[in-house]
Design an enzyme around this catalytic site. Structure first.
Site, short mmCIF file in Angstrom:
data_model
loop_
_atom_site.label_atom_id
_atom_site.label_comp_id
_atom_site.label_asym_id
_atom_site.label_seq_id
_atom_site.Cartn_x
_atom_site.Cartn_y
_atom_site.Cartn_z
N ASP A 131 18.55 -29.12 13.40
CA ASP A 131 18.90 -27.71 13.27
C ASP A 131 20.13 -27.46 14.14
OD1 ASP A 131 16.78 -26.95 11.56
OD2 ASP A 131 15.42 -26.77 13.27
N ASP A 149 17.35 -25.13 5.24
CA ASP A 149 16.54 -23.92 5.45
C ASP A 149 17.13 -22.73 4.70
OD1 ASP A 149 14.93 -25.42 7.16
OD2 ASP A 149 16.01 -24.78 8.95
#
Length: 181
Positions: A131, A149
């Site tokens: 991330d 995402d």
């Protein structure tokens, strides 16, 4: 009879085009996700640091071993369990995409599939999802996320919007339903 055969062929063709669209969107989403992670890991975050892009957006490196907010991230079986679950979901969404006649639905399903594939690739390769996108305002930070995402969230949002719009187009039942005596 000829009209029925034509209708069946058109339905099969439309469903195949739905699956094709879903697969193209899935491929684009997964490739964009993996390229963005490669750039972040090998170029931008070498060495890892905080990169302020705007007053509300940073690039910062994080690794999520669980699902949302790190849930189920403890234990050695976590990545394998989550990857297996994601693969099962991808298969189910692929079946759904093969049965839809809606291009919007097929594209949304493709975005979810591609996002899931992108995150599974991370789990298999490194045991965690990379991330790096950090949105924040007034001292509050949203958990870091990635392009996969965005595909998953955007795809689910489009599926919900599509379902809501379809429901609004369906005429309401006429009058109250009465039970049989």
């Amino acid at each position: 009879m000829k009209e029925t055969a034509t209708l069946i062929l058109e339905t099969v063709s439309t469903r195949r085009s739905g699956l094709r669209l879903a697969l193209v969107v899935a491929l684009l989403t997964a490739v964009a996700d993996q390229i963005s992670k490669w750039v972040i890991l090998d170029h931008v975050m070498d060495p890892p640091r905080l990169v302020e892009v705007t007053p509300f957006f940073n690039l910062t490196l994080g690794f999520n071993r669980g699902v949302s907010f790190g849930f189920l991230g403890d234990g050695a079986a976590g990545p394998s369990l989550l990857s297996g679950l994601a693969v099962a979901i991808v298969i189910a969404l692929g079946v759904w995409a093969s049965r839809t006649n809606s291009r919007a639905e097929a594209g949304a399903l493709g975005a979810v599939i591609g996002g899931a594939i992108g995150n599974v690739a991370d789990r298999i390769r490194q045991g965690a999802v990379t991330d790096f996108l950090d949105l924040h305002a007034f001292g509050w930070h949203w958990p870091t996320f990635n392009v996969a995402d965005i595909g998953i969230t955007g795809g689910v949002g489009l599926l919900l919007l599509h379902g809501w719009l379809q429901g609004r187009r369906t005429p309401a039942a006429k009058g109250p339903q009465q039970a049989c005596p």
